[in-house]
Design a protein around this motif. Structure first.
Motif, PDB file in Angstrom:
ATOM      1  N   ILE A  38      -5.590   2.477  -0.307  1.00  0.00           N
ATOM      2  CA  ILE A  38      -4.574   3.783  -0.488  1.00  0.00           C
ATOM      3  C   ILE A  38      -3.718   2.941   1.344  1.00  0.00           C
ATOM      4  CG2 ILE A  38      -3.087   6.131   0.373  1.00  0.00           C
ATOM      5  CD1 ILE A  38      -4.708   7.119  -1.801  1.00  0.00           C
ATOM      6  N   ILE A  39      -5.176   3.415   2.194  1.00  0.00           N
ATOM      7  CA  ILE A  39      -4.648   3.031   3.792  1.00  0.00           C
ATOM      8  C   ILE A  39      -4.380   1.586   3.362  1.00  0.00           C
ATOM      9  CG2 ILE A  39      -5.570   2.641   5.817  1.00  0.00           C
ATOM     10  CD1 ILE A  39      -5.137   5.526   5.020  1.00  0.00           C
ATOM     11  N   GLU A  40      -4.716   0.748   2.929  1.00  0.00           N
ATOM     12  CA  GLU A  40      -4.412  -0.728   3.346  1.00  0.00           C
ATOM     13  C   GLU A  40      -2.825  -0.523   2.717  1.00  0.00           C
ATOM     14  OE1 GLU A  40      -6.844  -3.791   0.932  1.00  0.00           O
ATOM     15  OE2 GLU A  40      -5.373  -4.763   1.307  1.00  0.00           O
ATOM     16  N   LYS A  41      -2.369  -0.208   1.378  1.00  0.00           N
ATOM     17  CA  LYS A  41      -1.151  -1.195   0.929  1.00  0.00           C
ATOM     18  C   LYS A  41       0.000   0.255   1.263  1.00  0.00           C
ATOM     19  CE  LYS A  41      -3.091  -4.182  -2.049  1.00  0.00           C
ATOM     20  NZ  LYS A  41      -2.883  -5.103  -3.367  1.00  0.00           N
ATOM     21  N   SER A  42      -0.781   1.544   1.255  1.00  0.00           N
ATOM     22  CA  SER A  42       0.485   2.099   1.710  1.00  0.00           C
ATOM     23  C   SER A  42       0.639   3.747  -0.116  1.00  0.00           C
ATOM     24  CB  SER A  42       2.177   2.169   1.880  1.00  0.00           C
ATOM     25  OG  SER A  42       2.382   1.666   0.517  1.00  0.00           O
ATOM     26  N   ALA A  43       1.018   4.493   0.396  1.00  0.00           N
ATOM     27  CA  ALA A  43       1.332   6.024   0.212  1.00  0.00           C
ATOM     28  C   ALA A  43       2.207   5.331  -1.085  1.00  0.00           C
ATOM     29  CB  ALA A  43       1.558   6.973   0.544  1.00  0.00           C
ATOM     30  N   SER A  44       3.601   4.685  -0.743  1.00  0.00           N
ATOM     31  CA  SER A  44       4.347   4.459  -1.624  1.00  0.00           C
ATOM     32  C   SER A  44       3.505   3.634  -2.876  1.00  0.00           C
ATOM     33  CB  SER A  44       5.364   4.183  -1.158  1.00  0.00           C
ATOM     34  OG  SER A  44       5.182   2.782  -0.314  1.00  0.00           O
ATOM     35  N   TRP A  45       2.701   2.117  -2.615  1.00  0.00           N
ATOM     36  CA  TRP A  45       2.026   1.511  -3.534  1.00  0.00           C
ATOM     37  C   TRP A  45       1.116   2.264  -4.188  1.00  0.00           C
ATOM     38  CZ3 TRP A  45      -2.407   0.435  -4.173  1.00  0.00           C
ATOM     39  CH2 TRP A  45      -3.410  -0.272  -5.203  1.00  0.00           C
TER      40      TRP A  45
END
Ligand code: SF4
Length: 428
Positions: free
Chosen positions: A221-228
């Protein structure tokens, strides 16, 4: 084993492969920790909040809300505990994470501790997982050597001391307050809540407790974002769930499943459907503490809201399929005996209620029960669920309650006063 084997999933795992630290780093591992440390705890927590991550141990409590509670506490010494006491029968997802992708878990724990302001932590691993304990022990040492754990992590000034703690074989210690008591060297019995662990947990200090799978979600989640992250699952239940699929299906194993698929799709597409020539009679969702549902309910989506509406408990994500050769009563009694064995005996509804319910099931299975016994069993089930002190007793009645609701005919058919011979005798 895992149908979603590509880079776009949360648990990028291959069967049989242990991901070491170098491999973890080559695949983007620890970039999330570096990012979290650089952007700060508030920004990182906002990402987890936006992702809508919920606890995967069974309670499905929003993870960011729990961390916020800890942050709101003025106490300086705070703890983090990773609950790896995976005791739910039919569940083997956490073992897989610990033995195959241990650094994804350690990275998740470290980021969660950073967000919560915790400087000391434990991984509470069940006694029956010696391999997981060994791998985690070695992984913690290696992460410390390479600066990903311990003092001044990656030169950020943030430190986390992480230790392993082995359980002693008690299912009840999966309950968070019992687990805390166990680490403190006391009997692993549940405590009254409130205060919740976020207020007064380990040694009365604020404590963040999360399940293995929950914490292992955090790096991606941190690496790729919440929207991902939200590109998987549904608005109500974002992301994926690790499902431990077993019982009478063609393919048993661990699968990463996006929320929103129906249970029928999971069983058919991942599990290959029922065994050849057999029909599905019932499906147990959520392990021993879960419910038994009939095939017509399998079109319910794997989604927290939809499941809550229909009384299905997703729990830890165990799905056990029973085909038409199985006895519902025997299956329910197996679960009941498990809880009877694991009950700590502290409160009467659980200790005595389970014992009495088991005696009725003995009579039903021996063909010696009468219809009145089924009504009595229903009363006992209500008492066990409504008056037990902790989650063990409250959940122990789930398979009883659901089987009595959906398979009442099978209970009645086992009663001697419901058999044609008895009715003929009575009316003669
Ligand atoms: S519900 Fe069962 S396990 Fe929980 S405190 Fe009561 S007796 Fe112990």
């Amino acid at each position: 084993m895992n149908k979603m084997l590509d880079d776009d999933q949360i648990f990028n795992i291959s069967p049989g492969r242990h991901v070491d630290l170098d491999h973890h780093c080559q695949n983007g591992g620890y970039s999330a920790l570096a990012k979290a440390l650089a952007q700060g705890p508030e920004t990182s927590l906002k990402e987890i909040l936006d992702a809508g991550l919920r606890g995967r141990g069974g309670a499905a409590f929003p993870t960011a809300e729990k961390i916020k509670m800890l942050r709101a506490n003025t106490e300086k010494l705070r703890y983090i505990i990773c609950n790896a006491d995976e005791g739910e029968p039919g569940t083997f997802k956490d073992r897989f994470i610990m033995t195959h992708i241990p650094f994804q878990l350690l990275e998740g724990i470290t980021i969660a501790a950073f967000m919560a302001g915790a400087s000391e932590g434990y991984i509470y691993v069940r006694h029956e997982y010696p391999e997981a304990q060994k791998i985690l022990h070695e992984s913690i040492e290696e992460a410390e050597r390479r600066g990903f754990l311990g003092d001044n992590i990656l030169g950020s000034g943030f430190s986390l001391s992480l230790k392993l703690f082995s359980g002693a074989g008690s299912y009840l210690c999966g309950e968070e307050t019992a687990l805390i008591s166990s680490i403190e060297g006391k009997k692993g019995r549940p405590r009254l809540k409130p205060p919740y662990p976020t207020q007064a947990g380990l040694w009365q200090k604020p404590t963040l407790i999360n399940n293995v799978e929950t914490l292992a979600n955090i790096p991606k989640i941190i690496e790729k974002s919440a929207s991902w992250y939200r590109s998987f699952g549904t608005p109500d239940s974002p992301g994926t769930k690790l499902i431990s699929l077993s019982g009478d299906v063609q393919n048993r194993g661990l699968f990463e499943v996006p929320f929103g698929m129906t249970f029928a799709q999971i069983i058919n597409e991942y599990g290959g459907g029922a065994k050849t020539g057999k029909a599905i009679k019932a499906v147990n969702i959520g392990g021993a503490s879960g419910v038994l549902i009939p095939p017509e309910m399998l079109f319910t989506p794997l989604e927290y809201l939809a499941c809550a509406k229909t009384g299905i408990t997703i729990g830890s994500g165990a799905i056990f399929v029973l085909d038409d050769t199985r006895s519902i009563l025997s299956n329910v009694q197996n679960r009941l005996r498990f809880f009877l064995h694991e009950s700590c005996g502290k409160c009467t509804p659980c200790r005595e209620g389970l014992r009495q319910a088991n005696l009725i099931l003995d009579r039903l299975l021996a063909g010696e029960a009468v219809r009145q016994d089924v009504s009595t069993l229903e009363r006992y089930t209500r008492a066990i669920q409504e008056a037990s002190f902790c989650g063990l007793g409250q959940a122990a009645g789930n398979s009883l309650r659901s089987s009595l609701a959906y398979y009442r005919d099978e209970y009645l058919a086992s009663c001697r006063d419901n058999k044609p011979s008895f009715i003929e005798e009575e009316t003669a």
